[in-house]
Scaffold this active site. Structure first.
Site, mmCIF file in Angstrom:
data_model
loop_
_atom_site.group_PDB
_atom_site.id
_atom_site.type_symbol
_atom_site.label_atom_id
_atom_site.label_comp_id
_atom_site.label_asym_id
_atom_site.label_seq_id
_atom_site.Cartn_x
_atom_site.Cartn_y
_atom_site.Cartn_z
ATOM 1 N N GLU A 1 42.905 37.356 30.744
ATOM 2 C CA GLU A 1 44.110 37.797 31.442
ATOM 3 C C GLU A 1 44.700 36.624 32.213
ATOM 4 O OE1 GLU A 1 41.103 39.255 32.730
ATOM 5 O OE2 GLU A 1 40.982 40.977 31.383
ATOM 6 N N HIS B 1 35.722 37.666 36.956
ATOM 7 C CA HIS B 1 37.086 37.490 37.444
ATOM 8 C C HIS B 1 37.177 36.313 38.397
ATOM 9 C CE1 HIS B 1 39.830 41.049 36.544
ATOM 10 N NE2 HIS B 1 38.770 41.241 35.780
#
Length: 318
Positions: A106, A38
Site C-alpha cells: 500500500e 506496517h
C-alpha cells in the site's frame, strides 16, 4: 483440517501488548499467529506501528506458535535482499515455524522514501522479481542479480534456516489470485470468497494452502463494539483500491468519513453472540480456507480470549 490463528495488529497495539496477546492466544487454544507489517497505522486513532521484524524476534522468545506475516511488501520500502535476511533470521529464531506472507503493498507504507507509487501491474512484476531474489538468497549461496527492478551484488545470507520459509502471496482480485497461484507457495486473501479461492487453485494453486483473516470486536455491549470499530477500523469498509492508493493516515481518515456506524454494524462481527462469531469464522472454512486468523478490535482482550477459549473455538469445524 482447518487451523485457527490469532491476528496481531501492529497498527493498534504496542509491542508489549502484542506479546501479551500472543501468550493469551496460545493459552486460549489458537494454534498459529499472524502479524501485520506496517510503517504507518491506517489512522491516528489506532496509534501504533512497531517494526514487525523486531516484534517477530520477541515472539520467537515468547510463544512456540508458528508466525506468518500478513503481509510484508518486499519491493519498495525494503529491498528484497534485506527482506530475505529478515525472513531468514525469523525462520531460524522460530525453528522453521515461519511463513513469509507477501503482497504488492500500500502507498500508506511504501511511499515513505518518496518513491513513485507504481500501478498494480508494475507492482506485481516487482513482486515476482523480488520473490526470485529472495528464494535465491534463502539457499545460503552467493547471489548476484541484475533485473528490471532490482540489483543484487555478491550477496550471501549466512544465517539461513534448514529449509527456506514458504512464501504466501496476497491478493484481492482474480489477477492477483492468478499471480499467487503461479509464484506463491500459498494464497492470502481477507474475504471468504469461494470464487477467488477457485481462481487461485485453477491458476496453479491446486494443493497449496489458502489463508485469511478477519477482525471482530467481542464486547458485552454491541453498540459499544460498533462504536469501537467505527473509531478504530472504519478503513476495513473502504471500497475498491483506496487501501492501496491513499498515502497517509490523514487521507484514510478523510475517506473514512463516508463509513457510518450502520455500515459497521452490518459488515463487522460485533458483540458477544457466540453463534455470530462462529458463523463468521465458519464462512472461511466453507470457502475452502486452510488457516483462519481472527483479531480482536479494541482493548477488551481478556474477555475475547476467555470466550473464544470456552465457547467459540470448541464450536468450530476442524
Amino acid at each position: 483440517m482447518t487451523e485457527y490463528g490469532y491476528f496481531l495488529s501492529c497498527e493498534e497495539f504496542t509491542p508489549a501488548q502484542l506479546l501479551d496477546q500472543a501468550r493469551l492466544a496460545a493459552e486460549a487454544g489458537f494454534t498459529r499467529l499472524a502479524v501485520s507489517d506496517h510503517f504507518h497505522p491506517w489512522n491516528d486513532a489506532q496509534g501504533s506501528s512497531p517494526f514487525v521484524w523486531s516484534v517477530i524476534g520477541a515472539l520467537s522468545q515468547t510463544v512456540d506458535l508458528p508466525v506468518t506475516t500478513l503481509v510484508t511488501c518486499p519491493t519498495v520500502r525494503l529491498h528484497p535482499a534485506v527482506t530475505a535476511q529478515a525472513a531468514a533470521t525469523s525462520a531460524v529464531l522460530l525453528g522453521g515455524r515461519f511463513t513469509l506472507g507477501v503482497g504488492t503493498g500500500e502507498a500508506l507504507n511504501e511511499h515513505v522514501h518518496g518513491d513513485r507509487w507504481p500501478s498494480f501491474d508494475e507492482r506485481a512484476e516487482m513482486l515476482e522479481e523480488a520473490l526470485e531474489v529472495m528464494r535465491k538468497l534463502f539457499t545460503g549461496e552467493q547471489v548476484s542479480h541484475r533485473g528490471r527492478h532490482y540489483t543484487v551484488d555478491n550477496a550471501r545470507l549466512y544465517t539461513v534456516p534448514a529449509e527456506a520459509p514458504p512464501v504466501y502471496v496476497s491478493g484481492f482480485g482474480p489477477n492477483a489470485a492468478a499471480l499467487a497461484g503461479r509464484i506463491g507457495d500459498g494464497f492470502v486473501t481477507m474475504t471468504p470468497d469461494r470464487d477467488l479461492v477457485g481462481a487461485f487453485r485453477a491458476d496453479g494453486g491446486a494443493g497449496k494452502p489458502v489463508i485469511g483473516g478477519v477482525k471482530v470486536c467481542w464486547n458485552d455491549d454491541r453498540d459499544k463494539a460498533v462504536d469501537l470499530v467505527h473509531r478504530l477500523w472504519p478503513t476495513e469498509l473502504l471500497p475498491g483500491e483506496l487501501a492501496q492508493l491513499l498515502p497517509t493516515p490523514a487521507h484514510f481518515e478523510q475517506a473514512s468519513e463516508l463509513v457510518t456506524p450502520e455500515m459497521v454494524a452490518e459488515a463487522v462481527t460485533c458483540g458477544n453472540d457466540v453463534d455470530e462469531h462462529v458463523a463468521t469464522l465458519r464462512s472461511y472454512v466453507d470457502a475452502g480456507f486452510d488457516e483462519v486468523y481472527v483479531g480482536q478490535i479494541g482493548p477488551d482482550n481478556e474477555a475475547f480470549f476467555d470466550h473464544y477459549r470456552r465457547e467459540v473455538l470448541p464450536a468450530l469445524p476442524r
